[in-house]
Design a protein around this motif. Sequence first.
Motif, mmCIF file in Angstrom:
data_model
loop_
_atom_site.group_PDB
_atom_site.id
_atom_site.type_symbol
_atom_site.label_atom_id
_atom_site.label_comp_id
_atom_site.label_asym_id
_atom_site.label_seq_id
_atom_site.Cartn_x
_atom_site.Cartn_y
_atom_site.Cartn_z
ATOM 1 N N GLN A 145 37.294 43.813 41.836
ATOM 2 C CA GLN A 145 35.998 44.132 41.220
ATOM 3 C C GLN A 145 35.322 42.869 40.697
ATOM 4 O O GLN A 145 34.109 42.702 40.808
ATOM 5 N N GLY A 146 36.119 41.989 40.109
ATOM 6 C CA GLY A 146 35.557 40.734 39.622
ATOM 7 C C GLY A 146 35.034 39.872 40.758
ATOM 8 O O GLY A 146 33.968 39.265 40.655
ATOM 9 N N SER A 147 35.787 39.841 41.866
ATOM 10 C CA SER A 147 35.358 39.062 43.027
ATOM 11 C C SER A 147 34.046 39.589 43.591
ATOM 12 O O SER A 147 33.192 38.809 44.024
ATOM 13 N N ALA A 148 33.856 40.911 43.576
ATOM 14 C CA ALA A 148 32.618 41.508 44.091
ATOM 15 C C ALA A 148 31.412 41.061 43.282
ATOM 16 O O ALA A 148 30.325 40.836 43.827
ATOM 17 N N ILE A 149 31.582 40.915 41.961
ATOM 18 C CA ILE A 149 30.478 40.434 41.110
ATOM 19 C C ILE A 149 30.178 38.968 41.417
ATOM 20 O O ILE A 149 29.019 38.556 41.530
ATOM 21 N N LEU A 150 31.225 38.170 41.595
ATOM 22 C CA LEU A 150 31.039 36.738 41.835
ATOM 23 C C LEU A 150 30.351 36.459 43.164
ATOM 24 O O LEU A 150 29.656 35.446 43.314
ATOM 25 N N LYS A 151 30.517 37.340 44.148
ATOM 26 C CA LYS A 151 29.904 37.122 45.457
ATOM 27 C C LYS A 151 28.381 37.062 45.369
ATOM 28 O O LYS A 151 27.730 36.458 46.219
ATOM 29 N N THR B 138 32.210 27.870 35.194
ATOM 30 C CA THR B 138 32.786 29.201 34.971
ATOM 31 C C THR B 138 32.909 29.963 36.282
ATOM 32 O O THR B 138 33.914 30.620 36.550
ATOM 33 N N PHE B 139 31.869 29.870 37.114
ATOM 34 C CA PHE B 139 31.913 30.522 38.424
ATOM 35 C C PHE B 139 33.078 29.980 39.260
ATOM 36 O O PHE B 139 33.816 30.747 39.883
ATOM 37 N N LEU B 140 33.251 28.650 39.281
ATOM 38 C CA LEU B 140 34.332 28.052 40.066
ATOM 39 C C LEU B 140 35.700 28.509 39.566
ATOM 40 O O LEU B 140 36.578 28.887 40.353
ATOM 41 N N TYR B 141 35.891 28.465 38.247
ATOM 42 C CA TYR B 141 37.190 28.835 37.670
ATOM 43 C C TYR B 141 37.516 30.297 37.959
ATOM 44 O O TYR B 141 38.633 30.635 38.370
ATOM 45 N N LEU B 142 36.536 31.189 37.746
ATOM 46 C CA LEU B 142 36.776 32.610 37.977
ATOM 47 C C LEU B 142 36.944 32.913 39.462
ATOM 48 O O LEU B 142 37.670 33.836 39.833
ATOM 49 N N GLY C 222 40.664 34.979 43.351
ATOM 50 C CA GLY C 222 41.052 34.825 44.742
ATOM 51 C C GLY C 222 39.881 34.704 45.697
ATOM 52 O O GLY C 222 40.077 34.700 46.909
ATOM 53 N N LEU C 223 38.672 34.596 45.143
ATOM 54 C CA LEU C 223 37.512 34.420 46.007
ATOM 55 C C LEU C 223 37.593 33.091 46.744
ATOM 56 O O LEU C 223 37.155 32.970 47.888
ATOM 57 N N VAL C 224 38.141 32.067 46.091
ATOM 58 C CA VAL C 224 38.474 30.790 46.734
ATOM 59 C C VAL C 224 39.933 30.477 46.434
ATOM 60 O O VAL C 224 40.484 30.926 45.416
ATOM 61 N N ASN C 225 40.568 29.688 47.294
ATOM 62 C CA ASN C 225 41.998 29.418 47.134
ATOM 63 C C ASN C 225 42.333 27.937 47.028
ATOM 64 O O ASN C 225 43.486 27.586 46.794
ATOM 65 N N ASP C 226 41.339 27.072 47.218
ATOM 66 C CA ASP C 226 41.591 25.625 47.197
ATOM 67 C C ASP C 226 41.551 25.125 45.752
ATOM 68 O O ASP C 226 40.505 24.760 45.221
ATOM 69 N N ARG C 227 42.707 25.112 45.112
ATOM 70 C CA ARG C 227 42.807 24.725 43.696
ATOM 71 C C ARG C 227 42.384 23.279 43.474
ATOM 72 O O ARG C 227 41.673 22.968 42.510
#
Length: 469
Positions: free
Chosen positions: A361-367, A384-388, A393-398
């Motif tokens: 649900q959080g990823s859907a908002i960030l999209k 904040t967008f990058l960290y969340l 799991g919207l991005v995986n490259d730490r």
Amino acid sequence: MKQKVEELLSGKFDYELPEMIFSEERITAGIRAGETMKGTLVLRSGDGRIFRGFVTSSSRRLVPGISRFQGSEIRFTYGIDAAGLLPGEHFEGTLTFTTSIGEYQVPFEVHTDSNEIRNSSGELMSLEEFTQMAKNDFREAFKVFNSEEFSRITQGKGNRIEALCRGFSMQPVTYQHLEEFLISAGQKEKVTLSQDGQGEEFYLLTESRSESFTIHRSGWGHLRLEITSVGGFAEVMRKVVTDEDFIGTRYDVEYLLHADKVSKGRSYGQIIVQSPYQKLVFPIVASSGPRSDVDLAAMEKKIRLSMERGVLDYLCRKKTFSEMAENARKDFLQLESSGSWFPEYQMFEVWLLTQEGKKDQGSAILKNYLNKSYRKEEMTLAGTFLYLSLETGLVNDRSQVLSRLQNLYMQQGDSFLLLYYLLKLDPELESSASRSLARMEELYERGCCSPFLYHMAWKTVCDDVNELR
């Protein structure tokens, strides 16, 4: 077309289509006779929906890089061919975009550069004369600036001016490049904006109506403004305005109030006028009912303070997480109903969802923020967008997220949240309490006095009392 016909036959109709937004309303370019060059035009739908279509050019000298496209934002490339043209010649035409949300035309004009640098009164001999020409006729100055021979004007002006000339004259050149060059070279001041009034309120709004407010510009030079509305009930008549639209030093920003999108309570919105250097905000309050005494700014500040205290109480174990989240979501409802549902509150909701294990649900908002461009004052929001995005799991490259956060923190070194994200993701800081405390001390010396900073420092000391030294 076949798919569109099938949709119509099945009863699927789009009664209100969004406007297509182009990065440039008109393509103007200069090219050396006999050469070729590439350019880029970005187009996107006004409401973010996916559209499809095809493009045609009225001139064989400006060729689209693609003929068909689909998406919510298209980076469209095109090629310009000046083979066979002589210096001083030009050609013009239009690009026609036929899409599922309407047909649009973007005019273009391309000229070939002359080998001589001349204006109407003779050959240009100095940078000061060029500046005067730009003040009198910016278009003519742009043609000169877009020629390779322009570098002769800056010869002998010092390494800095010559470097600016080389940097800003890289193809493709736009009017904004010329404006930036003149500002950086100390030949003119930035164009600044001001507005009449601090906002407007409308009550007993039972019928849609047109309104406007006036903005003023200072000085001379190129100006391109993007005008947007927030709140859902106000619609701006023009989304892109240039210096040519001003009458003298003023321009009237026109907007339409939709009565059917306003409730009996107060609806809050904004008209935002954005230049490359400045942002003007014109608040709007509208209601179909009578006037009531509610201060939006005070209400939003009170809610923000309530949520911050709620998080502090949770961190200090005065409240459970569920109690804090329940109170926050009550505040969310009030913010949404008042038109103050700003991105930072939506990011807070994403954080709550991640803590509850609802990462999808959080990823859907960030999209919704994947294609957002962040201004200089929005570095914390971007971080904040990058960290969340990493948390959900919207991005995986730490490592890439960490690198971008470090860059953002360099630009806004007094942000507690950006430091917090770095402490969470940077292995060197995460494993060393002394290094973490040193970074917190630097943040404090830069003027940050957030209670969250004090809490984080106290928690670090409590985990290892030796660090108190």
